[in-house]
Design a protein around this motif. Structure first.
Motif, short mmCIF file in Angstrom:
data_model
loop_
_atom_site.label_atom_id
_atom_site.label_comp_id
_atom_site.label_asym_id
_atom_site.label_seq_id
_atom_site.Cartn_x
_atom_site.Cartn_y
_atom_site.Cartn_z
N CYS A 109 -10.58 16.25 -0.47
CA CYS A 109 -11.74 15.75 0.29
C CYS A 109 -11.98 14.26 0.00
N PHE A 110 -11.99 13.89 -1.27
CA PHE A 110 -12.18 12.49 -1.62
C PHE A 110 -11.05 11.62 -1.06
N SER A 111 -9.85 12.12 -1.14
CA SER A 111 -8.70 11.37 -0.65
C SER A 111 -8.77 11.18 0.87
N ASN A 112 -9.15 12.21 1.60
CA ASN A 112 -9.22 12.11 3.06
C ASN A 112 -10.32 11.17 3.53
N ILE A 113 -11.45 11.17 2.83
CA ILE A 113 -12.52 10.23 3.18
C ILE A 113 -12.04 8.80 2.95
N ALA A 114 -11.34 8.58 1.86
CA ALA A 114 -10.82 7.24 1.57
C ALA A 114 -9.79 6.81 2.61
N VAL A 115 -9.02 7.74 3.12
CA VAL A 115 -8.02 7.41 4.14
C VAL A 115 -8.70 6.94 5.42
N ILE A 116 -9.84 7.51 5.75
CA ILE A 116 -10.57 7.08 6.95
C ILE A 116 -10.96 5.61 6.81
N TRP A 117 -11.44 5.22 5.62
CA TRP A 117 -11.79 3.81 5.40
C TRP A 117 -10.54 2.93 5.44
N THR A 118 -9.44 3.45 4.93
CA THR A 118 -8.19 2.69 4.93
C THR A 118 -7.73 2.39 6.35
N TYR A 119 -7.88 3.35 7.24
CA TYR A 119 -7.45 3.14 8.64
C TYR A 119 -8.22 2.00 9.30
N LYS A 120 -9.47 1.81 8.90
CA LYS A 120 -10.23 0.72 9.50
C LYS A 120 -9.66 -0.63 9.09
N PHE A 121 -9.19 -0.75 7.85
CA PHE A 121 -8.54 -1.99 7.43
C PHE A 121 -7.25 -2.21 8.22
N PHE A 122 -6.53 -1.15 8.49
CA PHE A 122 -5.31 -1.26 9.29
C PHE A 122 -5.63 -1.65 10.73
N ALA A 123 -6.68 -1.08 11.27
CA ALA A 123 -7.03 -1.36 12.66
C ALA A 123 -7.39 -2.82 12.87
N TYR A 124 -8.03 -3.42 11.89
CA TYR A 124 -8.42 -4.83 12.01
C TYR A 124 -7.44 -5.78 11.34
N LYS A 125 -6.26 -5.26 10.99
CA LYS A 125 -5.17 -6.04 10.42
C LYS A 125 -5.61 -6.82 9.17
N GLU A 126 -6.31 -6.12 8.31
CA GLU A 126 -6.75 -6.70 7.04
C GLU A 126 -6.18 -5.90 5.88
N THR A 127 -4.92 -5.56 5.97
CA THR A 127 -4.29 -4.69 4.98
C THR A 127 -4.09 -5.35 3.63
N LYS A 128 -4.07 -6.68 3.57
CA LYS A 128 -3.92 -7.36 2.29
C LYS A 128 -5.08 -7.06 1.36
N LYS A 129 -6.22 -6.72 1.92
CA LYS A 129 -7.39 -6.41 1.11
C LYS A 129 -7.28 -5.05 0.43
N LEU A 130 -6.27 -4.26 0.78
CA LEU A 130 -6.10 -2.93 0.20
C LEU A 130 -5.21 -2.92 -1.03
N LEU A 131 -4.65 -4.05 -1.41
CA LEU A 131 -3.71 -4.09 -2.52
C LEU A 131 -4.35 -3.63 -3.83
N TYR A 132 -5.49 -4.18 -4.17
CA TYR A 132 -6.15 -3.82 -5.43
C TYR A 132 -6.60 -2.35 -5.46
N PRO A 133 -7.34 -1.86 -4.44
CA PRO A 133 -7.80 -0.47 -4.53
C PRO A 133 -6.67 0.56 -4.45
N GLN A 134 -5.48 0.17 -4.06
CA GLN A 134 -4.37 1.12 -4.05
C GLN A 134 -3.49 0.99 -5.29
N THR A 135 -3.48 -0.17 -5.92
CA THR A 135 -2.65 -0.38 -7.10
C THR A 135 -3.29 0.22 -8.35
N VAL A 136 -4.58 0.05 -8.51
CA VAL A 136 -5.26 0.53 -9.71
C VAL A 136 -5.16 2.06 -9.86
N PRO A 137 -5.45 2.86 -8.82
CA PRO A 137 -5.28 4.31 -8.98
C PRO A 137 -3.83 4.72 -9.27
N THR A 138 -2.88 3.95 -8.77
CA THR A 138 -1.48 4.25 -9.07
C THR A 138 -1.20 4.08 -10.55
#
Length: 90
Positions: free
Chosen positions: A15-44
């Motif tokens: 559930c937590f992961s799917n909610i986060a994916v919805i927010w992630t898609y909005k960054f993709f839609a507005y072509k601001e994917t560089k802003k996702l580097l930190y929030p995806q690297t730290v959990p990794t």
């Protein structure tokens, strides 16, 4: 041990992961994917450390805790990141 007892925790992580994916898609839609580097690297990194510590000691239960930790950390970081760098509409 019955592994059916860990299913609610895995559903919670999903559930937590799917909610986060919805927010992630909005960054993709507005072509601001560089802003996702930190929030995806730290959990990794957290997942790699938690997996190496918990799975050898606790087996499947350790894997369940690792999955939950990764999902929660991604959700929390992305919620903070989303509120700070909310993609602006075109």
């Amino acid at each position: 041990m019955q592994y059916s007892k860990i299913l609610p925790f895995l559903y919670l992580a999903a559930c937590f992961s799917n909610i986060a994916v919805i927010w992630t898609y909005k960054f993709f839609a507005y072509k601001e994917t560089k802003k996702l580097l930190y929030p995806q690297t730290v959990p990794t990194i957290i997942g790699l450390i938690a997996g190496n510590l918990l799975i050898p000691s606790y087996g499947v239960i350790g894997a369940m805790y690792t999955t939950l930790i990764i999902a929660l950390s991604y959700f929390i970081l992305l919620a903070i990141w989303y509120s700070t760098y909310h993609p602006k509409p075109l």
